[in-house]
Design an enzyme around this catalytic site. Structure first.
Site, PDB file in Angstrom:
ATOM      1  N   TYR A   6       2.476 -14.316 -27.328  1.00  0.00           N
ATOM      2  CA  TYR A   6       2.316 -13.396 -26.193  1.00  0.00           C
ATOM      3  C   TYR A   6       2.510 -14.157 -24.889  1.00  0.00           C
ATOM      4  O   TYR A   6       1.965 -15.264 -24.696  1.00  0.00           O
ATOM      5  CB  TYR A   6       0.920 -12.782 -26.220  1.00  0.00           C
ATOM      6  CG  TYR A   6       0.604 -11.910 -25.014  1.00  0.00           C
ATOM      7  CD1 TYR A   6       0.740 -10.525 -25.086  1.00  0.00           C
ATOM      8  CD2 TYR A   6       0.182 -12.479 -23.804  1.00  0.00           C
ATOM      9  CE1 TYR A   6       0.472  -9.724 -23.981  1.00  0.00           C
ATOM     10  CE2 TYR A   6      -0.087 -11.690 -22.703  1.00  0.00           C
ATOM     11  CZ  TYR A   6       0.063 -10.313 -22.800  1.00  0.00           C
ATOM     12  OH  TYR A   6      -0.207  -9.524 -21.714  1.00  0.00           O
ATOM     13  N   GLU A  45       5.740  -8.306 -19.279  1.00  0.00           N
ATOM     14  CA  GLU A  45       5.015  -8.722 -20.490  1.00  0.00           C
ATOM     15  C   GLU A  45       5.967  -8.844 -21.667  1.00  0.00           C
ATOM     16  O   GLU A  45       6.694  -7.898 -21.970  1.00  0.00           O
ATOM     17  CB  GLU A  45       3.929  -7.689 -20.813  1.00  0.00           C
ATOM     18  CG  GLU A  45       3.077  -8.068 -22.007  1.00  0.00           C
ATOM     19  CD  GLU A  45       2.111  -6.953 -22.390  1.00  0.00           C
ATOM     20  OE1 GLU A  45       0.941  -7.027 -22.007  1.00  0.00           O
ATOM     21  OE2 GLU A  45       2.542  -6.000 -23.060  1.00  0.00           O
TER      22      GLU A  45
END
Ligand code: GDP
Ligand code: MN
Length: 356
Positions: free
Chosen positions: A97, A179
């Site tokens: 991530y 993101e």
């Protein structure tokens, strides 16, 4: 404004980041020629598609066709897709991530990372994320920290480049969120952008006259406030839209909705908004409050005229327009005998008077 995954990935691809090959599919398009395995992904402006069945890995043409049909029809959290993305599937070793956000409290641009990315990322404790300020970064040391944290020592150089490029993309596009989840580490030991969520700052529209994204057309900025409200509102810009709703409430009338038609509003998108407004049973007045910058008053005027001609039960209009191409709009509206108010206040005085 939220970009769709394929729009965000296109920006990253152009910046030179490693994004898998993809095609975008619209309803009715012929079955594309792709290499298998491939991934079919719903292009809705919301996360959690994987868990909702909006992402499928397919092995052959039959599966591809089947999942295209299924995912086109699949509603996810209120959204059905207008497009799908078919992407070359990656062989996943690990899902990481990475995101860039604005920490408003610290007034910093911040890199957030987690070694366990993927669909369960919310399960990670907020305090477990690695946080690195990017306000005045030394990219080599940022990358070193990251590669150690990810336990990918041989990727430090690539990570340095990646983070630097991501920061540039973030800043150049006036993003508020970028993101990458998952950042995929493949079995062949390559980092690839698996998914990308990107949000742009609508207030920066004036700097980007070329912005044209599907989000403009998806009407995410229309919110019902009171199903039985009697005054509907149409405004541009979130701030003006909110203050228009407040002004309606302040004169003692119940607002039905909040609508920010956005900076890239055109005749079609404004007309679509009117169509939603006429669905409200109790609305007797529509207050239109436009301060045009990117939006052009003449486009709004054309939509108003088109709405008047095409929507038989359109409530009374109370219009205040100002800004780009106002004169053209005024001429157009006058020709149709549609009145204009010089301010929101005078428009609301008229609403009050005529509704009571
Ligand atoms: P989201 O659920 O809306 O965030 O959609 P994502 O694009 O992140 O996809 C969800 C999940 O699908 C990922 O976390 C992966 O596990 C899986 N996935 C996505 N792309 C691929 C791929 O190319 N190959 C494989 N095997 N899985 C994938
Ligand atoms: Mn994702």
């Amino acid at each position: 404004m939220k970009l769709l995954e394929y729009e965000a990935k296109e920006i990253l691809r152009r910046a030179g980041l490693p994004v898998p090959q993809a095609v975008v599919l619209r309803p009715g398009d012929a079955l594309p020629t792709v290499e298998f395995p491939a991934v079919v992904k719903s292009q809705v402006p919301i996360g959690g598609r994987g868990k909702a069945g909006g992402v499928a890995v397919v092995q052959n043409e039959a599966e591809l066709a089947q999942h295209i049909d299924r995912i086109f029809a699949l509603e996810i959290k209120g959204f059905t897709p207008h497009s799908l993305m078919i992407e070359q599937a990656l062989e996943i070793d690990r899902e990481l991530y990475l995101s860039i956000v604005i920490d408003t409290e610290a007034a910093e641009i911040v890199l957030m990372a987690h070694e366990n990315g993927g669909v369960d990322v919310e399960d990670n404790n907020q305090s477990d994320f690695m946080r690195i300020s990017l306000s005045d970064p030394h990219y080599d040391s940022v990358a070193l920290q990251l590669s150690e944290y990810f336990d990918l020592p041989d990727q430090a150089f690539l990570l340095a480049e990646m983070v630097q490029t991501l920061k540039q993309v973030f800043v150049n596009n006036d993003a508020t969120l970028l993101e990458i989840n998952p950042l995929i580490y493949t079995k062949s030991k390559q980092l690839q952008v698996g998914d990308c969520k990107m949000e742009l700052d609508d207030a920066a529209l004036f700097r980007h006259p070329d912005w044209e994204f599907e989000a403009d057309k998806v009407e995410t900025n229309f919110v019902t406030l009171n199903q039985d409200g009697i005054v509907a509102t149409v405004a541009n810009g979130a701030g003006l839209a909110m203050s228009t709703v407040d002004a309606v409430a302040a004169v003692g009338l119940k607002p039905a909705n909040f609508l920010d038609i956005g900076g890239g509003a055109n005749e079609a998108s404004v007309l679509a908004a009117f169509k939603r407004i006429v669905e409200y049973k109790n609305v007797d007045a529509i207050v239109i409050n436009i301060f045009a910058g990117i939006t052009r008053c003449d486009e709004v005027a054309k939509a108003i005229i088109s709405a008047k001609n095409n929507l038989p039960n359109l409530p009374q209009l109370y219009i205040r327009l100002e800004g780009t191409n106002f004169e053209i709009a005024e001429t157009l509206l006058q020709a149709e005998s549609i009145r204009l108010f010089s301010s929101l206040e005078t428009a609301l005085v008229a609403v009050k008077k005529e509704l009571s």
